[in-house]
Motif scaffolding. Structure first.
Motif: not given
Length: 546
Positions: A109-124
């Motif tokens: 979930w953290l390193y292989l999938l697309e992650v949200p924009d950390p600016i728009q969606m912090p603390n993922y």
């Protein structure tokens, strides 16, 4: 023989009571979710809903299902003849499996999938660690949860789940409303509180029960709290080999079933065919469309499986089983099929003409404009299909031999591949509607398999429980007339002509709905008699208990 039938009848009544509590619990949960989502639509972005309700909840449910679902199904089976100490020992194997599963999927979930924009969606990353940790902590309650489930502590389960769900929902709403900047952290805090409360409540209750009430219940196998921990019984192996083999079969099946039931979310997550915002809207529509499925059908399926698994004997031909028991099982299956089929048809008929009005009132233009109404209409068809599939499968899974389960696992693998392919291809063509159509196709394939199995199971007997799928002619006439009338009413009265016209459109639906219920009342006497009998017996047992 009479004693055996009486025991089976008591199992039926306990399963029916479990279904009643589950329905009440699910109704409350869905109402809370309905209100909470309505609040969230005004306080959080659709992108946030997509990240939390799709990505993080999928992580949590995947860890739990892979780690524990096969154990749950195997350990309540009547055919296993299990020693409960061996069951507890086996269940504790879930903990290391859960830890390993949580570590693997957290990395994915953290390193292989697309992650949200950390600016728009912090603390993922905090959300991923929190939901994965909650899954592991929840697994610690599995020995006591399974005990409650197997020995029919239906009220206990309903109360604990209700309290935990209410607590989580209220914390979610309060944090989102008063601390909107927290974002994902707000949802993570609510999930952590839910999990800790869940585990504490189960262990606290059974600590009290075995120390005070257990002496009044000779049939309860746990004599001290220590026996909820791994313990070797004298002269017996740590775990039952037969139970391990059966569990492994269900583990493989559960993994495949997860791909089928949550497949669209995996496609969204892995292939990124929808943005996080689109996933959020889809999830809201999906939750609204699944109200009937999760309120009624899931409770019927779980309680039906509990009844059939403790009534039918695996790997024993039907002719060698108690005839009265088989008669009872056949009657229950036919009645359940009839009940869920009518509920599904009502949802389909009235959902077609009232989806737009419902979404416009609930979410405004955010939901009623664009694909929302069509998405909900198609989902109403899916509700009918899963109603039939869930009920037939709860019988099939309870009656299958180990060899049948292994064979079905390969078929499930084929279903999974076809479903994922259909999801990807139909989504490219139809957007989010393609996910629901792909689900419909895979459920239809599973229904065909279940119908084939049940026909073989009852081959050569006088029982034909699959007749419950077929509605009576008066009900079909009433449903068809209601579809035509309400569809015309929507075209003429709804939904841009003012509130008065909307109210008239709603009133027409009420009249049509009453006519459908009236036709069921007049033409389905056997179904009503069955429901009345179970209600009266449950009421009688409840009176004796009190």
């Amino acid at each position: 023989m009479s004693g055996s039938v009486e025991d089976d009848t008591n199992v039926l009544l306990s399963a029916a009571a479990s279904a009643s509590y589950r329905m009440l619990l699910n109704l409350m949960f869905r109402v809370l979710s309905f209100v909470m989502n309505g609040v969230l639509l005004h306080y959080v972005t659709s992108q946030m809903l997509g990240v939390v309700n799709v990505r993080l909840i999928l992580l949590h449910s995947t860890i739990l299902l892979v780690a524990r679902e096969g154990f749950r199904r195997a350990c309540v089976s009547k055919s296993s003849k299990q020693n409960w100490g061996q069951v507890i020992n086996l269940v504790w194997c879930i903990v290391p499996i859960g830890i390993l599963t949580a570590m693997v999927f957290s990395y994915v979930w953290l390193y292989l999938l697309e992650v949200p924009d950390p600016i728009q969606m912090p603390n993922y990353h905090i959300g991923v660690y929190s939901y994965a940790s909650c899954a592991v902590i929840e697994i610690l309650s599995e020995p006591v949860w399974l005990t409650a489930h197997a020995f029919l502590f239906v009220k206990l389960k309903a109360v604990i789940e209700s309290v935990c769900i209410i607590t989580r929902s209220m914390i979610n709403i309060l944090l989102v409303v008063y601390f909107p900047d927290w974002g994902i952290i707000a949802f993570s805090v609510a999930q952590i509180v839910f999990t800790v409360l869940w585990v504490t409540a189960y262990y606290a209750y059974f600590s009290w029960y075995v120390s005070t009430q257990q002496k009044k219940d000779d049939s309860f196998p746990v004599k001290s709290v220590r026996e909820f921990l791994p313990t070797k019984a004298p002269g017996k192996p740590w775990i039952s080999t037969h139970l391990v083999v059966l569990t492994w079969s269900f583990v493989k099946q559960s993994f495949l079933k997860q791909l089928l039931t949550e497949g669209e979310y995996y496609v969204m997550t892995v292939f990124g065919v929808l943005s996080f915002a689109e996933q959020g809207v889809y999830d809201v529509i999906n939750n609204l469309g699944s109200l009937a499925a999760r309120f009624i059908f899931q409770a019927v399926e779980e309680s039906g499986y509990l009844f059939f698994s403790q009534t039918l004997t695996r790997e024993v031909p039907i002719k060698e089983q108690n005839k009265d028991t088989i008669l009872l099982a056949s009657r229950v299956l036919e009645s359940l099929l009839k009940l869920v089929t009518y509920i599904g048809l009502i949802v389909l008929i009235f959902g077609y003409s009232y989806s737009y009005l419902f979404l416009d009132l609930y979410g405004g233009n955010t939901l009623s404009q664009g694909p929302g109404p069509m998405l909900l209409r198609v989902y109403c068809l899916y509700v009918l299909i899963i109603a039939i599939n869930g009920t037939t499968e709860c019988f099939v899974f309870a009656a299958m031999s180990k060899l049948d389960v292994d064979r079905y696992n390969y078929k499930m693998m084929l279903f999974s591949l076809l479903f994922l392919l259909a999801s990807w291809s139909l989504t490219q063509w139809l957007g989010s509607v393609g996910f629901i159509l792909a689900n419909c196709l895979n459920m239809l394939a599973r229904i065909i398999h279940s119908v084939y199995f049940i026909n073989l199971y009852y081959e050569g007997s006088e029982f034909h429980p699959l007749r419950g799928i077929l509605p009576s002619a008066p009900v079909m006439i009433s449903l068809t007339a209601s579809l035509l009338i309400t569809a015309l009413s929507e075209q003429l009265l709804c939904c841009d002509k003012g509130n008065l016209y909307r109210l008239v459109h709603f009133g027409i639906g009420v009249v049509c709905g009453l006519s459908v219920l009236g036709s069921i009342y007049l033409s389905e006497k056997q179904l009503l008699i069955f429901i009345k009998e179970q209600y009266q017996k449950m009421k009688k047992i409840k009176t004796k208990t009190n």
